[in-house]
Design a protein around this motif. Structure first.
Motif, PDB file in Angstrom:
ATOM      1  N   THR A  46      86.667  27.439  69.433  1.00 36.50           N
ATOM      2  CA  THR A  46      86.960  26.545  70.556  1.00 36.50           C
ATOM      3  C   THR A  46      85.694  26.177  71.307  1.00 36.50           C
ATOM      4  O   THR A  46      85.514  25.011  71.714  1.00 36.50           O
ATOM      5  CB  THR A  46      87.972  27.204  71.505  1.00 36.50           C
ATOM      6  N   ILE A  47      84.795  27.132  71.514  1.00 34.33           N
ATOM      7  CA  ILE A  47      83.514  26.832  72.173  1.00 34.33           C
ATOM      8  C   ILE A  47      82.740  25.792  71.375  1.00 34.33           C
ATOM      9  O   ILE A  47      82.213  24.818  71.934  1.00 34.33           O
ATOM     10  CB  ILE A  47      82.676  28.119  72.339  1.00 34.33           C
ATOM     11  N   PHE A  48      82.670  25.979  70.061  1.00 35.42           N
ATOM     12  CA  PHE A  48      81.944  25.054  69.194  1.00 35.42           C
ATOM     13  C   PHE A  48      82.546  23.650  69.278  1.00 35.42           C
ATOM     14  O   PHE A  48      81.828  22.656  69.459  1.00 35.42           O
ATOM     15  CB  PHE A  48      81.983  25.564  67.756  1.00 35.42           C
ATOM     16  N   VAL A  49      83.867  23.558  69.153  1.00 36.25           N
ATOM     17  CA  VAL A  49      84.529  22.252  69.153  1.00 36.25           C
ATOM     18  C   VAL A  49      84.399  21.573  70.509  1.00 36.25           C
ATOM     19  O   VAL A  49      84.126  20.367  70.580  1.00 36.25           O
ATOM     20  CB  VAL A  49      86.009  22.409  68.761  1.00 36.25           C
ATOM     21  N   LEU A  50      84.587  22.311  71.590  1.00 35.57           N
ATOM     22  CA  LEU A  50      84.482  21.718  72.925  1.00 35.57           C
ATOM     23  C   LEU A  50      83.075  21.193  73.202  1.00 35.57           C
ATOM     24  O   LEU A  50      82.898  20.087  73.722  1.00 35.57           O
ATOM     25  CB  LEU A  50      84.869  22.745  73.990  1.00 35.57           C
ATOM     26  N   THR A  51      82.079  21.976  72.845  1.00 33.51           N
ATOM     27  CA  THR A  51      80.696  21.554  73.079  1.00 33.51           C
ATOM     28  C   THR A  51      80.355  20.327  72.235  1.00 33.51           C
ATOM     29  O   THR A  51      79.791  19.348  72.744  1.00 33.51           O
ATOM     30  CB  THR A  51      79.717  22.697  72.760  1.00 33.51           C
ATOM     31  N   GLY A  79      86.931  15.396  63.915  1.00 35.49           N
ATOM     32  CA  GLY A  79      85.727  15.614  63.110  1.00 35.49           C
ATOM     33  C   GLY A  79      85.071  16.944  63.422  1.00 35.49           C
ATOM     34  O   GLY A  79      84.648  17.673  62.509  1.00 35.49           O
ATOM     35  N   ALA A  80      84.994  17.279  64.721  1.00 37.12           N
ATOM     36  CA  ALA A  80      84.401  18.563  65.116  1.00 37.12           C
ATOM     37  C   ALA A  80      85.237  19.733  64.601  1.00 37.12           C
ATOM     38  O   ALA A  80      84.695  20.746  64.133  1.00 37.12           O
ATOM     39  CB  ALA A  80      84.276  18.629  66.644  1.00 37.12           C
ATOM     40  N   VAL A  81      86.563  19.599  64.666  1.00 33.03           N
ATOM     41  CA  VAL A  81      87.442  20.661  64.168  1.00 33.03           C
ATOM     42  C   VAL A  81      87.294  20.823  62.657  1.00 33.03           C
ATOM     43  O   VAL A  81      87.288  21.946  62.130  1.00 33.03           O
ATOM     44  CB  VAL A  81      88.913  20.359  64.538  1.00 33.03           C
ATOM     45  N   THR A  82      87.163  19.710  61.952  1.00 30.73           N
ATOM     46  CA  THR A  82      86.977  19.778  60.503  1.00 30.73           C
ATOM     47  C   THR A  82      85.703  20.531  60.144  1.00 30.73           C
ATOM     48  O   THR A  82      85.679  21.349  59.213  1.00 30.73           O
ATOM     49  CB  THR A  82      86.932  18.365  59.901  1.00 30.73           C
ATOM     50  N   VAL A  83      84.642  20.271  60.901  1.00 28.04           N
ATOM     51  CA  VAL A  83      83.377  20.971  60.658  1.00 28.04           C
ATOM     52  C   VAL A  83      83.542  22.474  60.846  1.00 28.04           C
ATOM     53  O   VAL A  83      83.142  23.277  59.987  1.00 28.04           O
ATOM     54  CB  VAL A  83      82.269  20.433  61.593  1.00 28.04           C
ATOM     55  N   VAL A  84      84.151  22.879  61.957  1.00 22.00           N
ATOM     56  CA  VAL A  84      84.290  24.317  62.225  1.00 22.00           C
ATOM     57  C   VAL A  84      85.269  24.956  61.249  1.00 22.00           C
ATOM     58  O   VAL A  84      85.096  26.119  60.834  1.00 22.00           O
ATOM     59  CB  VAL A  84      84.717  24.564  63.691  1.00 22.00           C
TER      60      VAL A  84
END
Length: 226
Positions: A46-51, A79-84
């Motif tokens: 969640t930190i990664f996606v939010l940032t 897109g951010a969620v797909t990356v993580v």
């Protein structure tokens, strides 16, 4: 550190915490907090996606028409969620299996969409990234606290299953107590709501005591009226 940055961090971690104050993202918060390691894994995601999503939204906000901004925000968040999701699947596959569908459902987390619309779409890239990191960390800390509380009550352990994140052979399990009568309710959805309510009550109690300490010196400094 500027006063604005300090204010942003304080809001994300405490004053406007997305989990304890805004009461957002309850679905993943309650569903995945069955133990500390699951909570830690989803918290870091969640930190990664939010940032990342806040950064992307702030970087593209000037080129978006108001009519299409929400669909574009959702695409950027997806897109951010797909990356993580790919990273977790590659680096910590047991955690990926444990989190299941809730990892992909970060896309619909109200915390992320709310910060994109309320803050990132109105500010520059760096403040938006700091806001995302602060809000994500605040959410993650509540998630980890809830996971730890439920794991201790239900199993009497802490940090069981650390190998799901840190690799095969890692065992950080702390056995806090042995009992044949663990509080199994804590591992169930009703127990999640009860533990979550206790965290909110604890925050409100701390806020009340801090407010009382701030007002006490001011009251004692007032002159006595004759």
């Amino acid at each position: 550190m500027t006063p604005e940055t300090r204010k942003t961090l304080a809001n994300g971690l405490w004053h406007n915490n997305p989990a304890l104050v805004q009461i957002l993202g309850l679905c993943p918060l309650l569903a995945t907090s069955t133990d500390t390691i699951n909570a830690l894994g989803l918290g870091m995601a969640t930190i990664f996606v939010l940032t990342l999503s806040n950064t992307l939204v702030a970087a593209t906000r000037r080129w978006l028409r108001p009519e299409i901004r929400i669909p574009v925000f959702v695409l950027l968040i997806a897109g951010a969620v797909t990356v993580v999701e790919i990273l977790i699947q590659a680096l910590a596959y047991p955690l990926y299996q444990s989190l299941g569908i809730y990892l992909a459902l970060i896309v619909t987390n109200c915390v992320i969409i709310a910060r994109a619309e309320a803050y990132a779409a109105k500010n520059a890239v760096l403040p938006a990234a700091i806001d995302g990191a602060a809000m994500g960390t605040g959410f993650a800390l509540v998630l980890i606290a809830l996971g730890a509380m439920r794991e201790i009550l239900a199993n009497g352990t802490l940090l069981a299953g650390a190998d799901r994140i840190f690799g095969h052979g890692i065992n950080w399990t702390i056995q806090l107590y042995h009992s044949d009568n663990h509080i199994i309710l804590a591992a169930l959805p009703p127990g999640a709501f009860l533990c979550y309510g206790l965290l909110i009550a604890a925050k409100n109690l701390i806020n009340a005591r801090l407010q009382k300490r701030r007002t006490a010196p001011a009251a004692s400094a007032d002159p006595v009226q004759s």
